[in-house]
Write a protein that holds these residues in place. Structure first.
Motif, PDB file in Angstrom:
ATOM      1  N   ASP A  90       0.831  -1.212   0.000  1.00 42.56           N
ATOM      2  CA  ASP A  90       0.000   0.000   0.000  1.00 42.56           C
ATOM      3  C   ASP A  90       0.861   1.255   0.000  1.00 42.56           C
ATOM      4  OD1 ASP A  90      -2.421  -1.176  -0.083  1.00 42.56           O
ATOM      5  OD2 ASP A  90      -2.768  -1.139   2.081  1.00 42.56           O
ATOM      6  N   SER A  91       1.887   1.263   0.828  1.00 41.22           N
ATOM      7  CA  SER A  91       2.692   2.491   0.925  1.00 41.22           C
ATOM      8  C   SER A  91       3.467   2.708  -0.363  1.00 41.22           C
ATOM      9  CB  SER A  91       3.593   2.468   2.150  1.00 41.22           C
ATOM     10  OG  SER A  91       4.691   1.642   1.943  1.00 41.22           O
ATOM     11  N   SER A  92       3.873   1.620  -0.996  1.00 45.58           N
ATOM     12  CA  SER A  92       4.593   1.746  -2.255  1.00 45.58           C
ATOM     13  C   SER A  92       3.651   2.223  -3.377  1.00 45.58           C
ATOM     14  CB  SER A  92       5.240   0.403  -2.563  1.00 45.58           C
ATOM     15  OG  SER A  92       5.493   0.255  -3.894  1.00 45.58           O
ATOM     16  N   LEU A  93       2.388   1.717  -3.379  1.00 37.36           N
ATOM     17  CA  LEU A  93       1.431   2.152  -4.410  1.00 37.36           C
ATOM     18  C   LEU A  93       1.048   3.620  -4.211  1.00 37.36           C
ATOM     19  CD1 LEU A  93      -0.974  -0.944  -4.635  1.00 37.36           C
ATOM     20  CD2 LEU A  93       0.897  -0.356  -6.178  1.00 37.36           C
ATOM     21  N   LYS A  94       0.891   4.020  -2.955  1.00 38.94           N
ATOM     22  CA  LYS A  94       0.545   5.420  -2.658  1.00 38.94           C
ATOM     23  C   LYS A  94       1.664   6.339  -3.135  1.00 38.94           C
ATOM     24  CE  LYS A  94      -2.534   5.209   1.209  1.00 38.94           C
ATOM     25  NZ  LYS A  94      -2.210   4.151   2.180  1.00 38.94           N
ATOM     26  N   ALA A  95       2.908   5.915  -2.855  1.00 36.83           N
ATOM     27  CA  ALA A  95       4.052   6.752  -3.212  1.00 36.83           C
ATOM     28  C   ALA A  95       4.154   6.937  -4.722  1.00 36.83           C
ATOM     29  CB  ALA A  95       5.332   6.128  -2.669  1.00 36.83           C
ATOM     30  N   LYS A  96       3.798   5.895  -5.473  1.00 41.10           N
ATOM     31  CA  LYS A  96       3.892   5.968  -6.941  1.00 41.10           C
ATOM     32  C   LYS A  96       3.027   7.092  -7.500  1.00 41.10           C
ATOM     33  CE  LYS A  96       5.674   1.983  -9.009  1.00 41.10           C
ATOM     34  NZ  LYS A  96       5.580   0.954  -7.942  1.00 41.10           N
ATOM     35  N   LYS A  97       1.943   7.381  -6.812  1.00 32.86           N
ATOM     36  CA  LYS A  97       1.008   8.375  -7.329  1.00 32.86           C
ATOM     37  C   LYS A  97       1.357   9.784  -6.857  1.00 32.86           C
ATOM     38  CE  LYS A  97      -2.793   5.107  -7.474  1.00 32.86           C
ATOM     39  NZ  LYS A  97      -3.673   4.536  -6.480  1.00 32.86           N
ATOM     40  N   THR A  98       2.481   9.922  -6.175  1.00 27.62           N
ATOM     41  CA  THR A  98       2.790  11.231  -5.598  1.00 27.62           C
ATOM     42  C   THR A  98       4.220  11.684  -5.891  1.00 27.62           C
ATOM     43  OG1 THR A  98       3.413  10.091  -3.598  1.00 27.62           O
ATOM     44  CG2 THR A  98       1.227  10.997  -3.617  1.00 27.62           C
ATOM     45  N   LYS A  99       4.472  12.962  -5.717  1.00 22.43           N
ATOM     46  CA  LYS A  99       5.821  13.511  -5.835  1.00 22.43           C
ATOM     47  C   LYS A  99       6.066  14.460  -4.669  1.00 22.43           C
ATOM     48  CE  LYS A  99       7.058  13.304 -10.691  1.00 22.43           C
ATOM     49  NZ  LYS A  99       8.201  12.424 -10.503  1.00 22.43           N
ATOM     50  N   TYR A 100       7.330  14.583  -4.338  1.00 21.42           N
ATOM     51  CA  TYR A 100       7.713  15.531  -3.288  1.00 21.42           C
ATOM     52  C   TYR A 100       8.244  16.764  -3.995  1.00 21.42           C
ATOM     53  CZ  TYR A 100       9.608  16.998   1.219  1.00 21.42           C
ATOM     54  OH  TYR A 100       9.857  17.667   2.381  1.00 21.42           O
TER      55      TYR A 100
END
Ligand code: PRT
Ligand code: ZN
Length: 288
Positions: free
Chosen positions: A208-218
């Motif tokens: 889940d945390s890896s999928l969430k991160a894929k959809k975001t940028k810092y």
């Protein structure tokens, strides 16, 4: 010794690399897996079984593998008793009807009495019977796209991603039967001993945390103090953005996490509102 969780992934093919990358992104080390059917992760209670994608639903149904990664198309075609638990966002394609470039098909009723070649007879037959169409379905295990030019079938029903295979064979897209992507499936016979359950939940949290991160940028940027309010309004951040002082007194640094699909629009708006030196980086994991 505690029992390891078993996951089945494709041995070779379109889903292999991204399935491996997902596990790697979850911090799981898999070494020396080449030419092997089975390996243990060196730092997680996980065994990886490398199988043909066609066989994965059955292995998971029988609980030989507790979970597996497979295309939704394969899961639906096999129609076995497994539980889909998570779409994984890769291996995207559509199962479509492909027809010769010169043909026109405006209504699905025109499929009546046609011959359609496919590797997905169950999905296609369900689609035809849902639409009350009597067409002849012939099953081919591969190279379905050459069936019309060989005179074996009028149309085909096959997976399409870029559409190049259809074009190369003088075919074009017609009706979409289903959209598909890689999905994580779970055995319904999964005997959840407390240890296995814990390993499973740990893996799900990491996925889940890896999928969430894929959809975001810092993103990070410099902002004139008098534009700060406007800039913060533009950023639909996961959490409220971080504002840091800079040695230049009239500027502050703003850091935030934003959704990738809005990345360019937000950047343009930020620039217009006075932000400068906008940097963005990919995020590996987000644990909320
Ligand atoms: O050996 P094994 O049985 O494991 O592999 P396989 O040859 O059966 O499967 P593989 O590796 O081709 O595909 C595995 C899974 O990837 C499929 O079940 C789908 O869920 C997914 N996937 C995503 C695709 C495609 N995209 C895809 N484009 N599977 C196949 N294709 C083929 C399609 O059949 C056609 O021949 O690619 C061609 C069309 O591609 P475009 O880009 O030309 O449109
Ligand atoms: Zn296959």
């Amino acid at each position: 010794m505690s029992e390891n969780l078993k996951i089945a992934i494709q041995k070779k093919g379109k889903l292999h690399d991204k399935s491996m990358a997902l596990l790697k992104n979850c911090g799981i080390s898999i070494e020396n897996f080449q030419d092997r059917l089975f390996v243990n992760a060196s730092n997680f209670n996980l065994d990886i079984l490398f199988l043909r994608d066609d066989d994965i639903p059955e292995y998971v149904q029988d609980n030989v593998a507790h979970i597996g990664i497979v295309g939704e198309n394969e899961m639906l075609e096999k129609g076995l008793d497994v539980e889909p638990i998570k779409k994984l966002g890769f291996g995207k394609c559509s199962l479509m009807l492909g027809i010769p470039e010169k043909d026109e098909l405006t209504n699905i009723k025109e499929l009546e009495n046609k011959i359609i070649a496919t590797s997905y007879p169950n999905i296609l037959n369900n689609f035809l019977s849902d639409n009350k169409i009597a067409a002849k379905v012939i099953e081919l295990s591969g190279s379905v796209e050459i069936a019309p030019s060989l005179g074996v079938a009028d149309y085909i029903c096959d997976l399409v991603s870029s559409g190049n295979t259809l074009k190369l064979n003088k075919l074009k897209k017609s009706f979409n039967i289903i959209d598909s992507q890689a999905v994580l499936i779970k055995s319904k016979k999964f005997d959840e001993s407390p240890e296995l359950k814990k390993t499973f939940e740990k893996l799900m949290m990491r996925i889940d945390s890896s999928l969430k991160a894929k959809k975001t940028k810092y993103i990070m940027m410099n902002v004139p103090k008098n534009s700060l309010e406007k800039i913060i309004e533009i950023i639909p951040s996961l959490e409220s953005p971080t504002v840091l002082p800079l040695s230049h007194e009239s500027l502050v640094a703003v850091h935030a996490v934003i959704k990738e699909d809005k990345f360019w629009e937000i950047n343009e708006e930020l620039k217009e509102a006075g932000a400068s030196g906008i940097l963005s980086i990919s995020i590996e994991n987000i644990i909320l």
